[in-house]
Design an enzyme around this catalytic site. Structure first.
Site, PDB file in Angstrom:
ATOM      1  N   HIS A   1       0.814  -1.215   0.000  1.00  0.00           N
ATOM      2  CA  HIS A   1       0.000   0.000   0.000  1.00  0.00           C
ATOM      3  C   HIS A   1       0.852   1.272   0.000  1.00  0.00           C
ATOM      4  CE1 HIS A   1      -3.643  -2.331   1.874  1.00  0.00           C
ATOM      5  NE2 HIS A   1      -3.341  -2.702   0.645  1.00  0.00           N
TER       6      HIS A   1
ATOM      7  N   PHE B   1      -1.074  -8.050   5.091  1.00  0.00           N
ATOM      8  CA  PHE B   1       0.259  -7.483   4.943  1.00  0.00           C
ATOM      9  C   PHE B   1       0.297  -6.160   4.170  1.00  0.00           C
ATOM     10  CE2 PHE B   1       0.725 -12.250   4.391  1.00  0.00           C
ATOM     11  CZ  PHE B   1       0.729 -12.493   5.746  1.00  0.00           C
ATOM     12  N   CYS B   2      -0.735  -5.334   4.325  1.00  0.00           N
ATOM     13  CA  CYS B   2      -0.798  -4.050   3.609  1.00  0.00           C
ATOM     14  C   CYS B   2      -0.587  -4.235   2.115  1.00  0.00           C
ATOM     15  CB  CYS B   2       0.224  -3.069   4.168  1.00  0.00           C
ATOM     16  SG  CYS B   2      -0.116  -2.546   5.863  1.00  0.00           S
ATOM     17  N   ALA B   3      -1.120  -5.341   1.605  1.00  0.00           N
ATOM     18  CA  ALA B   3      -1.066  -5.622   0.165  1.00  0.00           C
ATOM     19  C   ALA B   3      -2.354  -6.358  -0.200  1.00  0.00           C
ATOM     20  CB  ALA B   3       0.163  -6.452  -0.179  1.00  0.00           C
TER      21      ALA B   3
END
Length: 453
Positions: A129, A375-377
């Site tokens: 992100h 995982f911010c993805a």
């Protein structure tokens, strides 16, 4: 034969000293165990060398650039020498600037702030992100997830061929995935970008701690990375590369340090002349200790020798992959296939288990710290997991969207400070949990899976 078994020089098998290597943690089943930190992709522990350097400097800490006192002058020299060290570490070209920021996220938001008006930005949906989201006020094209490195280059070339050839363009790409650890074809993507008149920024947050990274060798225009992933967790990051867009734009933050001269105008307003150096985007009192810590880590990794560090990490990766391959219920996530080169970052799911539950059991029952979630993805994980993760265990993940099953995975990550014992314990714990189940009961508390008491 592993690198450690074959090595005459056993330094290949010796991890770099890091803080926390002797910390013990309680187990829910009783007793204590040395903590196995296997979440390097989130934040790596501080190298002992970095900690010692910071501790030695701390009594001499002072304000930089404008102080007449000895400590201020010493701190200024240290801060600017840290900039030079980072430039050497990154193989910067003559004329490149090194700007100290708070993190990779901050670096990429800074770059997003200075792109020229009308700039077209191209970014793969597979990005963290930090590199996926800062461009929302630009003309952004989000590219589909590729399934091979060659396909990544093809997708980018097709998108660039359709762009306005007369306006500025920027490609943003990761060097190593924070989810799969897979290496991306950075040189080839840079060549494709430049062939179509675009520039490219490399998110090296996961690459720089594991491999040598060079602006010149990779032929990228900028590199961004974070200190806290480079064994220097003191709140600092870097954006390094071409100076022209940085010099042409208004400062990222307005304030002291960014301004060279401020005066009142005849109409009663204020006229400002901004610096054209890196200071233009470093307003306020800089994080001197953070910058110094990054420079110390850069020196420590360089002196340890990248060939040795990479060889040892590949030894650990082989151990983890072989161990997980022996557990049929485990599925390792990958975009480019099982044989794709990668750094010490692997994500996986376990049949019949919710990943939050599995990660909680690894922590509470074995003293192993991994990460679970998306995982911010989020777009990448949804691509890799699909929409049906299969049978769920207890403890759901809070990231699930309305009407969507709980999608989450487990990530294990390691690096220069990881001993073999931590990897061996992790593999054995996975095997035991899958075979025997958790020894404890767990419940959801404030969105986290925790042991029931």
């Amino acid at each position: 034969m592993s690198v450690c078994t074959a090595a005459a020089d056993q330094s290949l098998c010796t991890p770099l000293p890091v803080l926390g290597r002797d910390v013990t943690v309680p187990l829910v089943t009783g007793g204590e165990v040395t903590y196995a930190a296997l979440d390097y992709a989130a934040s790596a522990p501080a190298l002992q060398r970095v900690w010692d350097d910071v501790a030695a400097y701390a009594p001499y800490y002072g304000s930089v650039h404008r102080g007449a006192g000895y400590l201020s002058q010493l701190s200024t020299d240290l801060f600017e020498n840290a900039r030079k060290t980072v430039a050497e570490f990154l193989g910067c070209r003559a004329g490149d600037q090194v700007v100290f920021t708070r993190s990779t996220t901050d670096s990429l938001n800074l770059l997003a702030r200075v792109v020229p008006a009308g700039c077209q930005v191209f970014v793969f949906e597979t990005e963290h992100h930090a590199s996926l989201l800062p461009w929302q006020h630009a003309d952004v094209t989000y590219l589909d997830a590729p399934r091979t490195p060659g396909q990544a280059v093809e997708i980018l070339e097709r998108a660039l061929a359709d762009r306005d050839p007369y306006g500025p363009a920027l490609v943003c790409v990761t060097g190593a995935s924070n989810v799969t650890g897979e290496l991306w074809p950075v040189r080839e993507l840079a060549a494709a970008a430049h062939a179509h008149g675009a520039r490219i920024v490399l998110d090296a947050a996961q690459l720089a701690p594991h491999h040598p990274v060079s602006v010149a060798d990779l032929d990228v225009d900028w590199i961004a990375f974070s200190g806290h992933k480079l064994y220097a967790p003191f709140g600092s990051g870097v954006l390094a590369g071409r100076a022209d867009w940085l010099q042409a734009a208004e400062p990222y933050l307005a304030g002291g340090g960014a301004s060279r001269r401020v005066s009142r105008r005849e109409d009663g307003g204020v006229a400002v002349e901004w610096h054209e150096t890196a200071a233009r985007h470093e307003a306020g009192s800089p994080n001197v200790i953070g910058a110094y810590a990054i420079a110390s880590a850069c020196k420590a990794l360089t002196e340890a020798g990248w060939d040795t560090l990479v060889a040892r990490e590949q030894h650990l990766i082989a151990k983890v992959r072989a161990g997980l391959a022996d557990v049929p219920e485990v599925r390792v996530l990958s975009l480019f296939g099982d044989d794709a080169p990668r750094v010490g970052v692997l994500s996986f799911v376990v049949d019949g288990w919710n990943s939050s539950h599995f990660a909680a059991a690894l922590s509470a029952e074995y003293g192993i710290g991994v990460r679970d979630g998306l995982f911010c993805a989020h777009p990448l994980l949804r691509t890799l997991l699909g929409t049906d993760p299969g049978t769920q265990g207890e403890c759901g993940a809070p990231e699930a969207a309305p009407g969507e099953k709980s999608l989450n995975a487990i990530r294990v990550s390691f690096g220069a400070g990881t001993p073999d014992e931590h990897v061996d314990r992790f593999v054995n714990a996975v095997r035991e949990l899958v075979r025997d189940g958790a020894k404890w009961q767990y419940r959801t508390e404030e969105g986290r899976c925790v042991p029931a008491v």
